[in-house]
Scaffold this motif. Structure first.
Motif, PDB file in Angstrom:
ATOM      1  N   ARG A  18       6.906 -15.090  43.232  1.00 57.34           N
ATOM      2  CA  ARG A  18       6.283 -13.859  43.716  1.00 57.34           C
ATOM      3  C   ARG A  18       4.871 -13.708  43.165  1.00 57.34           C
ATOM      4  O   ARG A  18       3.958 -13.258  43.869  1.00 57.34           O
ATOM      5  CB  ARG A  18       7.126 -12.640  43.317  1.00 57.34           C
ATOM      6  CG  ARG A  18       8.542 -12.656  43.865  1.00 57.34           C
ATOM      7  CD  ARG A  18       9.132 -11.264  43.937  1.00 57.34           C
ATOM      8  NE  ARG A  18       8.976 -10.477  42.735  1.00 57.34           N
ATOM      9  CZ  ARG A  18       9.886 -10.365  41.780  1.00 57.34           C
ATOM     10  NH1 ARG A  18      11.023 -11.048  41.866  1.00 57.34           N
ATOM     11  NH2 ARG A  18       9.679  -9.594  40.748  1.00 57.34           N
ATOM     12  N   LEU A  19       4.679 -14.095  41.905  1.00 57.83           N
ATOM     13  CA  LEU A  19       3.360 -13.980  41.299  1.00 57.83           C
ATOM     14  C   LEU A  19       2.356 -14.890  41.995  1.00 57.83           C
ATOM     15  O   LEU A  19       1.221 -14.487  42.274  1.00 57.83           O
ATOM     16  CB  LEU A  19       3.444 -14.329  39.804  1.00 57.83           C
ATOM     17  CG  LEU A  19       2.130 -14.248  39.015  1.00 57.83           C
ATOM     18  CD1 LEU A  19       1.566 -12.838  39.074  1.00 57.83           C
ATOM     19  CD2 LEU A  19       2.344 -14.674  37.567  1.00 57.83           C
ATOM     20  N   VAL A  20       2.752 -16.117  42.288  1.00 55.72           N
ATOM     21  CA  VAL A  20       1.857 -17.066  42.949  1.00 55.72           C
ATOM     22  C   VAL A  20       1.478 -16.573  44.348  1.00 55.72           C
ATOM     23  O   VAL A  20       0.298 -16.609  44.746  1.00 55.72           O
ATOM     24  CB  VAL A  20       2.500 -18.463  43.024  1.00 55.72           C
ATOM     25  CG1 VAL A  20       1.677 -19.386  43.920  1.00 55.72           C
ATOM     26  CG2 VAL A  20       2.624 -19.068  41.632  1.00 55.72           C
ATOM     27  N   VAL A  21       2.458 -16.098  45.109  1.00 61.23           N
ATOM     28  CA  VAL A  21       2.189 -15.627  46.469  1.00 61.23           C
ATOM     29  C   VAL A  21       1.261 -14.413  46.440  1.00 61.23           C
ATOM     30  O   VAL A  21       0.286 -14.331  47.207  1.00 61.23           O
ATOM     31  CB  VAL A  21       3.509 -15.281  47.182  1.00 61.23           C
ATOM     32  CG1 VAL A  21       3.232 -14.598  48.520  1.00 61.23           C
ATOM     33  CG2 VAL A  21       4.335 -16.544  47.398  1.00 61.23           C
ATOM     34  N   ALA A  22       1.545 -13.459  45.555  1.00 62.32           N
ATOM     35  CA  ALA A  22       0.718 -12.252  45.468  1.00 62.32           C
ATOM     36  C   ALA A  22      -0.703 -12.595  45.045  1.00 62.32           C
ATOM     37  O   ALA A  22      -1.681 -12.038  45.571  1.00 62.32           O
ATOM     38  CB  ALA A  22       1.334 -11.258  44.479  1.00 62.32           C
ATOM     39  N   TYR A  23      -0.826 -13.537  44.127  1.00 62.60           N
ATOM     40  CA  TYR A  23      -2.162 -13.869  43.621  1.00 62.60           C
ATOM     41  C   TYR A  23      -2.970 -14.639  44.657  1.00 62.60           C
ATOM     42  O   TYR A  23      -4.195 -14.467  44.758  1.00 62.60           O
ATOM     43  CB  TYR A  23      -2.054 -14.674  42.326  1.00 62.60           C
ATOM     44  CG  TYR A  23      -3.143 -14.327  41.350  1.00 62.60           C
ATOM     45  CD1 TYR A  23      -2.977 -13.289  40.444  1.00 62.60           C
ATOM     46  CD2 TYR A  23      -4.354 -15.000  41.365  1.00 62.60           C
ATOM     47  CE1 TYR A  23      -3.982 -12.936  39.571  1.00 62.60           C
ATOM     48  CE2 TYR A  23      -5.369 -14.661  40.486  1.00 62.60           C
ATOM     49  CZ  TYR A  23      -5.177 -13.626  39.591  1.00 62.60           C
ATOM     50  OH  TYR A  23      -6.187 -13.276  38.737  1.00 62.60           O
ATOM     51  N   ALA A  24      -2.304 -15.499  45.414  1.00 59.78           N
ATOM     52  CA  ALA A  24      -2.997 -16.216  46.477  1.00 59.78           C
ATOM     53  C   ALA A  24      -3.544 -15.237  47.517  1.00 59.78           C
ATOM     54  O   ALA A  24      -4.684 -15.372  48.004  1.00 59.78           O
ATOM     55  CB  ALA A  24      -2.062 -17.224  47.131  1.00 59.78           C
ATOM     56  N   ALA A  25      -2.747 -14.227  47.858  1.00 64.41           N
ATOM     57  CA  ALA A  25      -3.205 -13.202  48.809  1.00 64.41           C
ATOM     58  C   ALA A  25      -4.379 -12.411  48.237  1.00 64.41           C
ATOM     59  O   ALA A  25      -5.345 -12.106  48.951  1.00 64.41           O
ATOM     60  CB  ALA A  25      -2.047 -12.266  49.151  1.00 64.41           C
ATOM     61  N   LEU A  26      -4.315 -12.098  46.939  1.00 63.80           N
ATOM     62  CA  LEU A  26      -5.402 -11.365  46.290  1.00 63.80           C
ATOM     63  C   LEU A  26      -6.705 -12.150  46.345  1.00 63.80           C
ATOM     64  O   LEU A  26      -7.765 -11.609  46.684  1.00 63.80           O
ATOM     65  CB  LEU A  26      -5.016 -11.062  44.836  1.00 63.80           C
ATOM     66  CG  LEU A  26      -6.112 -10.460  43.948  1.00 63.80           C
ATOM     67  CD1 LEU A  26      -6.568  -9.112  44.502  1.00 63.80           C
ATOM     68  CD2 LEU A  26      -5.619 -10.318  42.513  1.00 63.80           C
ATOM     69  N   ALA A  27      -6.648 -13.441  45.997  1.00 66.37           N
ATOM     70  CA  ALA A  27      -7.855 -14.272  46.007  1.00 66.37           C
ATOM     71  C   ALA A  27      -8.442 -14.368  47.410  1.00 66.37           C
ATOM     72  O   ALA A  27      -9.664 -14.341  47.599  1.00 66.37           O
ATOM     73  CB  ALA A  27      -7.529 -15.664  45.467  1.00 66.37           C
ATOM     74  N   LEU A  28      -7.571 -14.470  48.414  1.00 68.70           N
ATOM     75  CA  LEU A  28      -8.033 -14.581  49.794  1.00 68.70           C
ATOM     76  C   LEU A  28      -8.766 -13.328  50.244  1.00 68.70           C
ATOM     77  O   LEU A  28      -9.872 -13.392  50.797  1.00 68.70           O
ATOM     78  CB  LEU A  28      -6.838 -14.864  50.709  1.00 68.70           C
ATOM     79  CG  LEU A  28      -7.152 -14.966  52.211  1.00 68.70           C
ATOM     80  CD1 LEU A  28      -8.059 -16.148  52.482  1.00 68.70           C
ATOM     81  CD2 LEU A  28      -5.861 -15.079  53.016  1.00 68.70           C
ATOM     82  N   VAL A  29      -8.169 -12.165  50.006  1.00 66.30           N
ATOM     83  CA  VAL A  29      -8.779 -10.904  50.450  1.00 66.30           C
ATOM     84  C   VAL A  29     -10.040 -10.596  49.647  1.00 66.30           C
ATOM     85  O   VAL A  29     -11.055 -10.161  50.207  1.00 66.30           O
ATOM     86  CB  VAL A  29      -7.771  -9.743  50.346  1.00 66.30           C
ATOM     87  CG1 VAL A  29      -8.414  -8.440  50.787  1.00 66.30           C
ATOM     88  CG2 VAL A  29      -6.544 -10.029  51.199  1.00 66.30           C
ATOM     89  N   ALA A  30     -10.012 -10.830  48.327  1.00 65.46           N
ATOM     90  CA  ALA A  30     -11.180 -10.553  47.487  1.00 65.46           C
ATOM     91  C   ALA A  30     -12.366 -11.421  47.878  1.00 65.46           C
ATOM     92  O   ALA A  30     -13.526 -11.036  47.651  1.00 65.46           O
ATOM     93  CB  ALA A  30     -10.831 -10.779  46.012  1.00 65.46           C
TER      94      ALA A  30
END
Length: 430
Positions: free
Chosen positions: A297-309
């Motif tokens: 869950r941490l990896v998926v959430a962080y990948a989404a964060l990096a993409l949007v940021a």
């Protein structure tokens, strides 16, 4: 100890299958530390932005304002883990009371120096104790939840609730700081922050019955080994540094953007929208009974964060920036919640407050570096260039997280304390 472990889960057995906020808030003694804890953590959301707005007003430079805020953030990041470790060893009250007194005096000194147009080095000197003495109320509240919810599946819900509470302060804090600094006086935000810290901190410190017990002297060496020795904690620190880069980069860049369009009052609204996204997704995270492993869950959430940021720097309108800010906030909450949840399975109980403060300090350190770099970029390059900082920080942290992800696994030797990670039982296939 064993009797306590067996009675607590049975008391919350109704929540075992479907943990929820209602069950969490009915936990015995919870409200005695939740209400004063909320008041005590509110100033944290005001501090950095209040310093940025005050120093920018007195110097006319976002670079100087960002640097002053960065000194505060770095000081907090360096001293927060020691504060947490002292709280684990001597008790939260023993650390809080002197801390809030020092913070109040230091904040008043910083305000006076800035208004007197003192040399920047003098403002920096006052910023050091101001940041170093920030009360670590959030980690202390999380540690109190750990005491109340031994062995309960409600720990994930508690982690989500705390993230939502943090973000609720970041909805009201920037709005309040901006309103005070723009409508009342440039120093009003920092003065209010100091007053709220003093009042809220002392009220929280007065709640002795719910604070974690201090380990007996005979167990001190075992219980108080540093949380930094745990490899997984070091990975989470890097991860939270990237999250801090988002907070810091957006604070400076949003302030510069709203100033450039002649609407400085929108700064608090835009930052509040970002925090609202964080809060809303946090509410959802806490209400879901997750089946996926927290590491995944941490990896998926962080990948989404990096993409949007990575898209923030390209936004040139208020509506687009508000929409992207909302999405960034929605991606941050799952990463924060999962990171804090992982701590319980990685770190022994006697070092958990310290572990939480390492993560909080990492966010502050990332924020400090981000406000410094973003301030320089806004001063020297084009408007909106400060938004490159959240992109760079999250991408670098994501690469580190992917490379070191195996270190986040709970070690087999911690099966003896499985009562602290009851919500991970489906993952460890015991």
């Amino acid at each position: 100890m064993a009797s306590t472990v067996t009675t607590e889960p049975s008391k919350d057995s109704s929540a075992s299958a479907r943990p929820g906020y209602g069950q969490l808030l009915r936990t015995r003694g919870a409200w005695t530390f939740l209400l004063p804890g909320f008041a005590a953590r509110q100033p944290f959301a005001m501090l950095t932005l209040s310093i940025v707005l005050l120093v920018q007003h007195t110097t006319g430079s976002y670079g100087a304002a960002g640097a002053a805020a960065a000194v505060t953030g770095v000081s907090m990041a360096l001293f927060a883990p020691w504060s947490g470790r002292l709280a684990d060893r001597y008790g939260q009250r023993a650390v809080l009371v002197p801390g809030v007194l020092v913070h109040t005096v230091s904040g008043l000194a910083l305000t006076t120096l800035a208004l007197a147009h003192a040399p920047l080095w003098a403002v920096f000197a006052a910023a050091v104790p101001t940041g170093a003495s920030v009360p670590q109320v959030g980690p202390m509240v999380r540690a109190r939840w750990g005491v109340r919810l031994k062995g309960s599946p409600l720990m994930t819900t508690a982690a989500a609730f705390e993230s939502v509470t943090d973000e609720l302060t970041f909805v009201f804090g920037p709005l309040l700081a901006t309103a005070l600094c723009t409508a009342v006086h440039p120093a009003a935000g920092l003065l209010t922050e100091a007053a709220l810290t003093l009042l809220g901190g002392l009220l929280f410190a007065a709640q002795r019955s719910t604070q974690p017990r201090v380990a007996a002297a005979g167990h001190a060496r075992v219980e108080h080994s540093s949380a930094l020795r745990v490899p997984g904690v070091r990975v989470l620190i890097v991860t939270f540094l990237g999250i801090g880069s988002v907070f810091g980069g957006m604070q400076v860049s949003l302030a510069a953007f709203t100033e450039s369009i002649g609407e400085p009052g929108l700064n608090g609204v835009l930052y509040g929208t970002f925090a609202a996204g964080n809060m809303l997704s946090g509410l959802v995270c806490g209400a879901v009974a997750w089946k996926a492993a927290p590491q995944r869950r941490l990896v998926v959430a962080y990948a989404a964060l990096a993409l949007v940021a990575s898209g923030l720097w390209a936004a040139h309108s208020v509506l687009v920036l508000a929409g992207l800010g909302l999405l960034v906030g929605m991606c941050i909450a799952p990463a924060l919640i999962t990171g804090y949840t992982l701590v319980e399975g990685l770190v022994p109980a006697g070092a958990r407050t310290e572990a939480f403060t390492w993560l909080t300090g990492a966010v502050a350190l990332g924020q400090a570096a981000a406000v410094t770099i973003a301030g320089q970029l806004e001063d020297r390059l084009w408007g909106g260039s400060g938004f490159l900082v959240p992109m760079g920080g999250t991408v670098l942290a994501l690469v580190t997280l992917l490379a070191l992800r195996p270190r986040l696994a709970t070690r087999p030797r911690e099966r003896t304390v499985a009562r602290g990670v009851g919500h991970r039982v489906p993952v460890t296939v015991d």
